[in-house]
Design an enzyme around this catalytic site. Structure first.
Site, PDB file in Angstrom:
ATOM      1  N   LYS A 217       0.858  -1.181   0.000  1.00 52.45           N
ATOM      2  CA  LYS A 217       0.000   0.000   0.000  1.00 52.45           C
ATOM      3  C   LYS A 217       0.895   1.232   0.000  1.00 52.45           C
ATOM      4  CE  LYS A 217      -3.915   0.314   0.438  1.00 52.45           C
ATOM      5  NZ  LYS A 217      -4.963   0.415  -0.607  1.00 52.45           N
ATOM      6  N   HIS A 361     -10.143  -7.345  -4.703  1.00 53.18           N
ATOM      7  CA  HIS A 361      -9.819  -6.305  -3.738  1.00 53.18           C
ATOM      8  C   HIS A 361     -10.197  -6.732  -2.326  1.00 53.18           C
ATOM      9  CE1 HIS A 361     -11.338  -2.735  -1.426  1.00 53.18           C
ATOM     10  NE2 HIS A 361     -10.139  -2.284  -1.733  1.00 53.18           N
TER      11      HIS A 361
END
Length: 465
Positions: A217, A361
């Site tokens: 991330k 996701h």
């Protein structure tokens, strides 16, 4: 005596909002709060079958869930095709106040089309997207109850599995050692704020869970620092699939520079820029660079990593612009976004028609959602990339037995329904935490959590770099 059809009618729906411990994971908006809200849905049929669902638990979702729960009483768990219309009818754009939360001002302010879904990091928020996220939890609960009543796993109700195990990817985060002020639950992961910390985190994920692909991330530090982290991962795990997701934090020019710097190691670059238009410009730039370099048959260098998204394509209405402009090459599906498991399979068919790849996701979730993700992933033949999951980060669950990863994969069970059981004591404890909260944690707000450490922090505008 209850006949077979009447036995599948919904007799009761129970909604339980909870707060679940979350680590201090960093993203471009800020940091995760020490606890995140989730909603657990339980329904019972007249025949005694039970079904479980899970979705977002912020108050704007609870306001929509209550009228839908009431409207489902008496309907069959098999009556799934009419659920979207029912949700639109009873929820509307202005949901009434509910017993879970009294009305606090204009409900349109929470569901307006201009409100950005900062917590979910999935682009612009609309009332329709909120309804689909609520609807998804009810659809999963219906499928779970139907499967239990029929003695079939959910994947059988979706047409049957095409794989016995579903592969997941390690989800790496820049993170602090603890939440500001020592709030929340402690863990032993420590901080990860540089390439060495990211690599150490990845090694632990690989050693503990067997993950063989890694996603970082990004959008937290200047791009050069995040490029260095990916390079460090590539050196530590040569040949392993790597991904980077800055959640739209970069400009088109920055996205192209990063793609060029990492063209030889990234499996895909996820949402480097915000919105379909910027993503299309990044994709066009990558295609142009590939042609200039002679392409795979010329210089031997490919144009750059494929672009993936869970931000600019999250509804069917958003597909046409993104696909026809070539803005994305991989869609990260999420049954919470798309309105359930069946609509996720519909998305897969559309992607197949356009030659667009598919992955999955994840946001902060518990075992019910992981079980649902695994069941639908087992039925999708074109799922060519390991799925995302936050599950290893979550130390708390509402199941009697946590799902386990073996060699980075979750086995696809054949037990009826989702094949999971609810731990009522644990559910009650997490609900008590929700009840005890003064309202500061019932709505996820990563920027507000960051202000605990930096009082002047505001969620950065995009592009950030």
């Amino acid at each position: 005596m209850t006949d077979a059809k009447d036995a599948l009618a919904i007799a009761e729906v129970r909604l339980t909002p909870i707060l679940v411990a979350d680590p201090p994971l960093l993203n471009t908006q800020g940091v995760h709060q020490p606890y995140t809200p989730r909603l657990i849905i339980e329904l019972t049929t007249k025949g005694g079958a039970t079904g479980l669902g899970e979705t977002y638990g912020d108050t704007k979702y609870l306001d929509l869930a209550q009228p839908l729960a009431t409207a489902l009483i008496g309907r069959s768990v098999t009556d799934l095709n009419t659920l979207p219309a029912l949700a639109a009818e009873v929820c509307g754009d202005s949901p009434p106040s509910s017993p879970l939360r009294p009305s606090r001002g204009d409900p349109n302010a929470a569901t307006g089309a201009d409100a950005v879904d900062a917590g979910g990091l999935r682009g612009v928020q609309t009332a329709g997207k909120l309804r689909l996220s609520v609807l998804s939890g009810f659809e999963v609960a219906c499928l779970d109850a139907w499967g239990r009543a029929a003695g079939l796993p959910v994947h059988a109700l979706l047409g049957g599995k095409v794989r016995d195990r579903v592969e997941y990817s390690a989800y790496l985060f820049y993170r602090w050692a603890q939440h500001p002020g020592g709030r929340g639950e402690r863990d032993d992961w420590g901080a990860a704020l540089d390439p060495a910390g990211v690599v150490a985190q990845a090694r632990r994920f690989a050693d503990t869970y067997g993950f063989t692909s890694f996603k970082l991330k990004g959008g937290v530090f200047p791009p050069a620092q995040e490029v260095a982290a990916i390079r460090a991962l590539a050196a530590a795990f040569p040949g392993r699939p790597l991904r980077l997701d800055p959640n739209g934090a970069w400009s088109v020019a920055t996205s192209l520079r990063v793609a060029d710097a990492l063209h030889d190691v990234l499996e895909y670059l996820e949402d480097p820029a915000s919105g379909t238009d910027r993503m299309a410009r990044v994709a066009a730039g990558l295609r142009g660079a590939g042609r200039a370099a002679g392409g795979p048959d010329g210089s031997g260098r490919r144009a750059g990593p494929p672009l993936a998204t869970n931000m600019c394509v999250t509804t069917f209405d958003e597909i046409a612009a993104a696909f026809t402009r070539g803005a994305v090459q991989i869609v990260l599906c999420d049954h919470h976004y798309w309105g359930g498991l069946r609509r996720t399979r519909e998305l897969a068919a559309v992607c197949r028609a356009f030659g667009v790849g598919l992955s999955m996701h994840s946001n902060t979730h518990l075992g019910i959602s992981l079980a649902a993700m695994t069941q639908v992933a087992a039925t999708m033949p074109d799922l060519a990339h390991a799925c995302d999951t936050h599950y290893p980060w979550q130390t708390e669950d509402v199941l009697t037995e946590r799902l386990t990863f073996r060699d980075g994969r979750v086995d696809v069970g054949d037990a009826p329904g989702l094949g999971v059981a609810l731990d009522r004591d644990r559910l009650a404890a997490l609900h008590r935490r929700w009840l005890a909260d003064d309202g500061g944690l019932r709505d996820r707000d990563d920027a507000a959590a960051m202000r605990r450490a930096d009082p002047d922090w505001t969620a950065p505008a995009v592009p950030r770099w």
